[in-house]
Write a protein that holds these residues in place. Structure first.
Motif, PDB file in Angstrom:
ATOM      1  N   UNK A  13      -1.153  31.602 -34.874  1.00 57.88           N
ATOM      2  CA  UNK A  13      -2.553  31.672 -35.315  1.00 57.88           C
ATOM      3  C   UNK A  13      -3.473  30.752 -34.527  1.00 57.88           C
ATOM      4  N   UNK A  14      -2.947  30.107 -33.479  1.00 56.81           N
ATOM      5  CA  UNK A  14      -3.762  29.277 -32.611  1.00 56.81           C
ATOM      6  C   UNK A  14      -3.855  27.823 -33.011  1.00 56.81           C
ATOM      7  N   UNK A  15      -3.223  27.421 -34.113  1.00 59.05           N
ATOM      8  CA  UNK A  15      -3.259  26.025 -34.552  1.00 59.05           C
ATOM      9  C   UNK A  15      -2.272  25.202 -33.736  1.00 59.05           C
ATOM     10  N   UNK A  16      -2.564  23.919 -33.478  1.00 55.91           N
ATOM     11  CA  UNK A  16      -1.603  23.077 -32.748  1.00 55.91           C
ATOM     12  C   UNK A  16      -0.286  22.956 -33.513  1.00 55.91           C
ATOM     13  N   UNK A  17       0.822  22.952 -32.795  1.00 56.68           N
ATOM     14  CA  UNK A  17       2.121  22.731 -33.417  1.00 56.68           C
ATOM     15  C   UNK A  17       2.161  21.309 -33.959  1.00 56.68           C
ATOM     16  N   UNK A  18       2.608  21.154 -35.210  1.00 50.02           N
ATOM     17  CA  UNK A  18       2.644  19.834 -35.833  1.00 50.02           C
ATOM     18  C   UNK A  18       4.084  19.426 -36.124  1.00 50.02           C
ATOM     19  N   UNK A  19       4.257  18.141 -36.438  1.00 52.21           N
ATOM     20  CA  UNK A  19       5.587  17.550 -36.578  1.00 52.21           C
ATOM     21  C   UNK A  19       5.691  16.750 -37.872  1.00 52.21           C
ATOM     22  N   UNK A  20       6.926  16.649 -38.384  1.00 52.31           N
ATOM     23  CA  UNK A  20       7.162  15.982 -39.652  1.00 52.31           C
ATOM     24  C   UNK A  20       6.871  16.889 -40.826  1.00 52.31           C
ATOM     25  N   UNK A  21       7.075  18.196 -40.625  1.00 53.62           N
ATOM     26  CA  UNK A  21       6.675  19.181 -41.612  1.00 53.62           C
ATOM     27  C   UNK A  21       7.888  19.799 -42.327  1.00 53.62           C
ATOM     28  N   UNK A  22       7.611  20.375 -43.441  1.00 59.68           N
ATOM     29  CA  UNK A  22       8.562  21.251 -44.113  1.00 59.68           C
ATOM     30  C   UNK A  22       7.808  22.528 -44.439  1.00 59.68           C
ATOM     31  N   UNK A  23       8.040  23.561 -43.658  1.00 61.12           N
ATOM     32  CA  UNK A  23       7.316  24.807 -43.833  1.00 61.12           C
ATOM     33  C   UNK A  23       7.977  25.667 -44.902  1.00 61.12           C
ATOM     34  N   UNK A  24       7.200  26.489 -45.549  1.00 62.77           N
ATOM     35  CA  UNK A  24       7.737  27.375 -46.579  1.00 62.77           C
ATOM     36  C   UNK A  24       8.817  28.271 -45.972  1.00 62.77           C
ATOM     37  N   UNK A  25       9.977  28.243 -46.583  1.00 66.43           N
ATOM     38  CA  UNK A  25      11.074  29.089 -46.128  1.00 66.43           C
ATOM     39  C   UNK A  25      11.839  28.552 -44.942  1.00 66.43           C
ATOM     40  N   UNK A  26      11.454  27.368 -44.421  1.00 65.42           N
ATOM     41  CA  UNK A  26      12.137  26.794 -43.268  1.00 65.42           C
ATOM     42  C   UNK A  26      12.741  25.448 -43.633  1.00 65.42           C
ATOM     43  N   UNK A  27      13.777  25.063 -42.895  1.00 67.99           N
ATOM     44  CA  UNK A  27      14.362  23.738 -43.084  1.00 67.99           C
ATOM     45  C   UNK A  27      13.396  22.656 -42.635  1.00 67.99           C
ATOM     46  N   UNK A  28      13.608  21.452 -43.135  1.00 66.73           N
ATOM     47  CA  UNK A  28      12.831  20.325 -42.639  1.00 66.73           C
ATOM     48  C   UNK A  28      13.025  20.210 -41.132  1.00 66.73           C
ATOM     49  N   UNK A  29      11.939  19.936 -40.435  1.00 64.17           N
ATOM     50  CA  UNK A  29      11.919  19.743 -38.985  1.00 64.17           C
ATOM     51  C   UNK A  29      12.141  21.034 -38.198  1.00 64.17           C
ATOM     52  N   UNK A  30      12.098  22.182 -38.840  1.00 63.14           N
ATOM     53  CA  UNK A  30      12.211  23.442 -38.102  1.00 63.14           C
ATOM     54  C   UNK A  30      10.822  23.922 -37.701  1.00 63.14           C
ATOM     55  N   UNK A  31      10.697  24.376 -36.456  1.00 61.83           N
ATOM     56  CA  UNK A  31       9.414  24.857 -35.956  1.00 61.83           C
ATOM     57  C   UNK A  31       9.197  26.324 -36.292  1.00 61.83           C
ATOM     58  N   UNK A  32       7.935  26.723 -36.443  1.00 62.03           N
ATOM     59  CA  UNK A  32       7.619  28.151 -36.444  1.00 62.03           C
ATOM     60  C   UNK A  32       7.591  28.654 -35.007  1.00 62.03           C
ATOM     61  N   UNK A  33       7.434  29.951 -34.774  1.00 62.74           N
ATOM     62  CA  UNK A  33       7.212  30.438 -33.406  1.00 62.74           C
ATOM     63  C   UNK A  33       6.008  29.741 -32.785  1.00 62.74           C
ATOM     64  N   UNK A  34       6.066  29.525 -31.466  1.00 63.77           N
ATOM     65  CA  UNK A  34       4.962  28.843 -30.795  1.00 63.77           C
ATOM     66  C   UNK A  34       4.778  29.400 -29.395  1.00 63.77           C
ATOM     67  N   UNK A  35       3.628  29.040 -28.801  1.00 65.64           N
ATOM     68  CA  UNK A  35       3.298  29.446 -27.437  1.00 65.64           C
ATOM     69  C   UNK A  35       2.784  28.215 -26.705  1.00 65.64           C
ATOM     70  N   UNK A  36       3.476  27.816 -25.655  1.00 63.91           N
ATOM     71  CA  UNK A  36       3.059  26.683 -24.829  1.00 63.91           C
ATOM     72  C   UNK A  36       2.345  27.235 -23.598  1.00 63.91           C
TER      73      UNK A  36
END
Length: 267
Positions: A236-259
């Motif tokens: 969605x264009x937001x910066x990738x962040x760290x120290x997160x727990x996303x819904x449905x994901x393990x702690x420290x797991x990233x969502x898809x990203x584009x560098x």
């Protein structure tokens, strides 16, 4: 409290020391085991992490460290203060096992969800990348790990025919679909966090990643790329962040990203 320049120097020295341990095991041949998540681990991962954790605990005792093998063992520090370090002692373990040289040591400092300092060291390639404290650099090392040169790096402006980087060991159909949809014709397969660094160095334009990654896989490379003028964002264009727990994901797991490198200038 140490300033960012001092911390970046500590990360650089720690990564180089860990790289020496890794190369010794790489040359001798490593024994491979599977962790509970079925990912491979070797004595190089564990030995390198010990070297880094020892250096960080002595120099920065007040900053919690989240390290891959420590997390695998169930040891996760309190990071609620918002400032912590992420460590991947050997990113690209499959490359390491397979005899490819594109494996790395990653160390990053996170402040309020943002990677503000990062070091990516590729010991078998004699190269180290750092980002933060007002600079992005590629450091060339000789076989004795002495520094030969420090070269400033900058991401390039995205060209009309961009070049993409994809993972050697972890590519997936969603990533391939994104590349097809974006009509990207040129591509190169590379292991580990080096993909961020090649974009930061201006040798490629984009690294899309839709397969699973953890924060310690990406934080250091993300810091290098941001310091070089690029960015890492979610779908969605937001910066990738760290120290997160996303819904449905393990702690420290990233969502898809584009560098990506620098955005195209608008006329």
């Amino acid at each position: 409290m140490r300033d960012r320049t001092d911390i970046l120097g500590l990360f650089e020295a720690s990564a180089i020391a860990a790289g020496r341990v890794i190369l010794d095991i790489y040359k001798a041949g490593a024994d491979v085991r599977l962790k509970s998540d079925k990912s491979p681990v070797t004595e190089a991962d564990e030995a390198a992490e010990r070297v880094i954790l020892d250096a960080l605990s002595r120099a920065l005792p007040g900053i919690p460290v989240v390290a891959e093998e420590e997390v695998a063992a169930g040891r996760i520090p309190d990071i609620s203060g918002g400032r912590f370090i992420l460590v991947d002692p050997l990113d690209g373990t499959r490359e390491f096992i397979g005899g490819h040289d594109d494996f790395t040591v990653n160390i990053a400092l996170i402040e309020d969800g943002t990677p503000v300092l990062g070091v990516v060291h590729a010991p078998a390639l004699g190269a180290l990348f750092l980002g933060g404290a007002g600079r992005a650099e590629k450091v060339k090392l000789d076989q004795a790990d002495a520094i030969i040169a420090r070269l400033p790096i900058a991401a390039r402006k995205k060209s009309p025919s961009p070049a993409a980087l994809v993972s050697r060991s972890h590519n997936c159909e969603a990533t391939e679909a994104y590349i097809r949809k974006s009509e990207i014709m040129e591509r190169k397969t590379v292991g580990s966090s080096l993909k961020f660094c090649l974009v930061a160095e201006g040798l490629a334009d984009i690294y899309p990643r839709f397969g699973p990654t953890m924060e310690w896989d990406t934080a250091a490379g993300d810091a290098v790329l941001r310091a070089a003028g690029g960015m890492v964002s979610t779908e969605d264009g937001a910066p990738l962040t760290y120290g997160k727990r996303l819904a449905g994901l393990r702690a420290f797991e990233n969502p898809p990203f584009i560098a990506t490198g620098r955005p195209q200038e608008r006329g």
